[in-house]
Enzyme design. Sequence first.
Site, PDB file in Angstrom:
ATOM      1  N   HIS A 222      -7.986   5.927 -12.439  1.00 21.60           N
ATOM      2  CA  HIS A 222      -7.995   6.935 -13.523  1.00 21.60           C
ATOM      3  C   HIS A 222      -9.142   7.871 -13.423  1.00 21.60           C
ATOM      4  O   HIS A 222      -8.975   8.921 -12.485  1.00 21.60           O
ATOM      5  CB  HIS A 222      -8.109   6.088 -14.853  1.00 21.60           C
ATOM      6  CG  HIS A 222      -8.005   6.484 -15.999  1.00 21.60           C
ATOM      7  ND1 HIS A 222      -7.494   7.786 -16.372  1.00 21.60           N
ATOM      8  CD2 HIS A 222      -8.560   6.119 -17.424  1.00 21.60           C
ATOM      9  CE1 HIS A 222      -7.304   8.150 -17.794  1.00 21.60           C
ATOM     10  NE2 HIS A 222      -7.712   6.999 -18.149  1.00 21.60           N
ATOM     11  N   HIS A 261       1.024  10.115 -10.406  1.00 23.09           N
ATOM     12  CA  HIS A 261       0.752  10.042 -11.792  1.00 23.09           C
ATOM     13  C   HIS A 261       1.924   9.017 -12.606  1.00 23.09           C
ATOM     14  O   HIS A 261       3.171   9.214 -12.233  1.00 23.09           O
ATOM     15  CB  HIS A 261       0.692  11.384 -12.595  1.00 23.09           C
ATOM     16  CG  HIS A 261       0.154  11.017 -13.877  1.00 23.09           C
ATOM     17  ND1 HIS A 261       0.973  10.825 -15.192  1.00 23.09           N
ATOM     18  CD2 HIS A 261      -1.130  11.523 -14.461  1.00 23.09           C
ATOM     19  CE1 HIS A 261       0.035  10.958 -16.218  1.00 23.09           C
ATOM     20  NE2 HIS A 261      -1.179  11.345 -15.876  1.00 23.09           N
ATOM     21  N   ASP A 316      -6.997  15.765 -11.332  1.00 23.75           N
ATOM     22  CA  ASP A 316      -8.345  15.763 -10.646  1.00 23.75           C
ATOM     23  C   ASP A 316      -8.441  16.298  -9.431  1.00 23.75           C
ATOM     24  O   ASP A 316      -9.551  16.366  -8.869  1.00 23.75           O
ATOM     25  CB  ASP A 316      -8.565  14.090 -10.362  1.00 23.75           C
ATOM     26  CG  ASP A 316      -8.817  13.291 -11.842  1.00 23.75           C
ATOM     27  OD1 ASP A 316      -9.363  13.825 -12.622  1.00 23.75           O
ATOM     28  OD2 ASP A 316      -8.411  12.189 -12.072  1.00 23.75           O
TER      29      ASP A 316
HETATM   30  N1  ACO Z   1      -1.089   8.169  -2.566  1.00 26.98           N
HETATM   31  C1  ACO Z   1      -0.051   7.183  -1.792  1.00 26.98           C
HETATM   32  N2  ACO Z   1       0.997   6.742  -2.183  1.00 26.98           N
HETATM   33  C2  ACO Z   1       0.951   6.684  -3.562  1.00 26.98           C
HETATM   34  C3  ACO Z   1       0.114   7.262  -4.484  1.00 26.98           C
HETATM   35  C4  ACO Z   1      -1.074   7.909  -3.686  1.00 26.98           C
HETATM   36  N3  ACO Z   1      -1.972   8.748  -4.504  1.00 26.98           N
HETATM   37  N4  ACO Z   1       0.469   7.248  -5.813  1.00 26.98           N
HETATM   38  C5  ACO Z   1       1.567   6.306  -5.934  1.00 26.98           C
HETATM   39  N5  ACO Z   1       1.955   6.218  -4.590  1.00 26.98           N
HETATM   40  C6  ACO Z   1       2.998   5.546  -4.095  1.00 26.98           C
HETATM   41  C7  ACO Z   1       2.656   3.958  -4.077  1.00 26.98           C
HETATM   42  O1  ACO Z   1       2.265   3.555  -3.272  1.00 26.98           O
HETATM   43  C8  ACO Z   1       4.188   3.372  -4.501  1.00 26.98           C
HETATM   44  O2  ACO Z   1       4.940   3.499  -3.208  1.00 26.98           O
HETATM   45  P1  ACO Z   1       5.832   2.145  -2.769  1.00 26.98           P
HETATM   46  O3  ACO Z   1       6.847   2.326  -3.880  1.00 26.98           O
HETATM   47  O4  ACO Z   1       6.320   2.797  -1.557  1.00 26.98           O
HETATM   48  O5  ACO Z   1       5.086   1.068  -3.001  1.00 26.98           O
HETATM   49  C9  ACO Z   1       4.760   4.540  -5.604  1.00 26.98           C
HETATM   50  O6  ACO Z   1       4.156   5.704  -4.910  1.00 26.98           O
HETATM   51  C10 ACO Z   1       4.695   4.124  -6.758  1.00 26.98           C
HETATM   52  O7  ACO Z   1       3.287   3.841  -7.079  1.00 26.98           O
HETATM   53  P2  ACO Z   1       2.907   3.011  -8.231  1.00 26.98           P
HETATM   54  O8  ACO Z   1       1.181   2.626  -7.911  1.00 26.98           O
HETATM   55  O9  ACO Z   1       3.524   2.055  -8.671  1.00 26.98           O
HETATM   56  O10 ACO Z   1       2.764   4.142  -9.382  1.00 26.98           O
HETATM   57  P3  ACO Z   1       1.913   4.000 -10.835  1.00 26.98           P
HETATM   58  O11 ACO Z   1       2.369   4.691 -11.849  1.00 26.98           O
HETATM   59  O12 ACO Z   1       1.442   2.471 -11.273  1.00 26.98           O
HETATM   60  O13 ACO Z   1       0.482   4.697 -10.160  1.00 26.98           O
HETATM   61  C11 ACO Z   1      -1.477   5.864 -10.099  1.00 26.98           C
HETATM   62  C12 ACO Z   1      -0.018   5.724 -10.861  1.00 26.98           C
HETATM   63  C13 ACO Z   1      -2.292   4.969 -10.351  1.00 26.98           C
HETATM   64  C14 ACO Z   1      -2.092   7.326 -10.775  1.00 26.98           C
HETATM   65  C15 ACO Z   1      -1.129   6.449  -8.704  1.00 26.98           C
HETATM   66  O14 ACO Z   1      -0.163   7.366  -8.611  1.00 26.98           O
HETATM   67  C16 ACO Z   1      -2.651   6.497  -7.709  1.00 26.98           C
HETATM   68  O15 ACO Z   1      -2.969   5.344  -7.537  1.00 26.98           O
HETATM   69  N6  ACO Z   1      -2.970   7.504  -7.667  1.00 26.98           N
HETATM   70  C17 ACO Z   1      -4.206   7.941  -7.011  1.00 26.98           C
HETATM   71  C18 ACO Z   1      -5.278   7.801  -7.800  1.00 26.98           C
HETATM   72  C19 ACO Z   1      -5.528   8.878  -8.904  1.00 26.98           C
HETATM   73  O16 ACO Z   1      -5.595  10.040  -8.559  1.00 26.98           O
HETATM   74  N7  ACO Z   1      -5.741   8.654 -10.104  1.00 26.98           N
HETATM   75  C20 ACO Z   1      -5.733   9.727 -11.255  1.00 26.98           C
HETATM   76  C21 ACO Z   1      -4.853   9.731 -12.007  1.00 26.98           C
HETATM   77  S1  ACO Z   1      -4.807  10.907 -13.386  1.00 26.98           S
HETATM   78  C22 ACO Z   1      -5.664  10.707 -14.496  1.00 26.98           C
HETATM   79  O17 ACO Z   1      -6.246   9.519 -14.702  1.00 26.98           O
HETATM   80  C23 ACO Z   1      -6.609  11.739 -14.926  1.00 26.98           C
END
Ligand code: ACO
Length: 373
Positions: A222, A261, A316
């Site tokens: 987050h 996201h 971010d």
């Molecule tokens: N890098 C690589 N792969 C990713 C990323 C990433 N940043 N984000 C999602 N994925 C992939 C996952 O590995 C998954 O792949 P798969 O289906 O092959 O296993 C798929 O995309 C879906 O990911 P989930 O984790 O199920 O998606 P979720 O909606 O739960 O996650 C999150 C959202 C937590 C923001 C995720 O995108 C992430 O971890 N991003 C990096 C952290 C980040 O930048 N957070 C800030 C968010 S914005 C904010 O809070 C202001």
Amino acid sequence: MGAVEYRPGLEGVIATETSISYLDVDHEEIVVRGYNLLDLARQRTYVDVVGLLVHGSLPDERGRAELERQLLAAANVPAELWQILRLLPRQMDAMDRLRTAISALGGWDQAANSADPEQDRASGLRVIAQSATIVANLIRVAEGNEPLLPDDRRSYPENFLWMITGREPSAAEVRAFDQTLIAYSEHELPNSTFAARVIASTLADLYGALTGAVASLKGPLHGGANEAVMEMLLEAGDEEGLERLIRAKLARKERIMGFGHRVYMRRMDPRAQLLKETLAQLVTERGDPEGEKLLRMCQRGEDVMRSEKGLFPNLDYYAAPVYWVLGIPIDLYTPIFFAARTAGLVAHVVEQHAHNRLFRPRVLYTGPRGLKP
Ligand code: ACO
């Protein structure tokens, strides 16, 4: 319990009604009380957005000046709060210090035990003002130095940025910083806002709700992502380095911070586009070669992630280099996110207290049954 659908992580579940904000993904619009957040960022100030969120309507010129005066007048914190922060272990994380400070702040508010929306508004405006002062001084006080106290002759964002860096910011720097505050001010129901509303729904007070929100925001999935992005950019060094680093991380199935996201999924977060423009403007105005390199690196990272994973930046990703160019210490990136988001959080606590229904979901039980003790 009947056929209730289980959605891990509450994905897509509508958890509350709200008139505060809505992510209209199809139209790439973040609606905040009827306005597009990007229009607000381009045409208004953070103080205007505080008025919109907390009082419900955009102030006119006089209203904005009065609100700015109120915020700057409320920005000092009790001297004992600095003593509390000095007593904390020196290595304690800045977000944990902030969490402690927000919790302690309630001790000086007579109305801390209230769940009255009007009281929430009054206390909330004070916390919005005070959180900037606390955030700006987290590192200074942890290092045993005296806090830099607010200067009410400055505008709200100028004072905030000045307290952080201790040097005179240019008008362009103040404007860029203000735009990041607006970008961070409100965003529907992310984990931290949900946490605040869940806490407020027990009729617990504003300070408890905000303290829970700080705890949620700390996590790297987050708010903590903005600091992780900057660490990654510094580790990478240049464009080629970033491409190598991202490819190596992806090969190890690691997440790349600043991408993806829950709601935008495989689309660009509109706030990332806004802050990309903010970064480009800032760098051009300053003629800053390091900033230009960061911008090129971010573009390369964006291209690699788009082609390799079909993933787009969230805010971010671009907030981090903007803060770096502004000379802000990395440890303060997530605390600044909280200070800016306090406006939205206060609005949500007001709304929760005004139209309350206790949050109490159920579970899909997967454990054993019938065991004999
Ligand atoms: N890098 C690589 N792969 C990713 C990323 C990433 N940043 N984000 C999602 N994925 C992939 C996952 O590995 C998954 O792949 P798969 O289906 O092959 O296993 C798929 O995309 C879906 O990911 P989930 O984790 O199920 O998606 P979720 O909606 O739960 O996650 C999150 C959202 C937590 C923001 C995720 O995108 C992430 O971890 N991003 C990096 C952290 C980040 O930048 N957070 C800030 C968010 S914005 C904010 O809070 C202001």
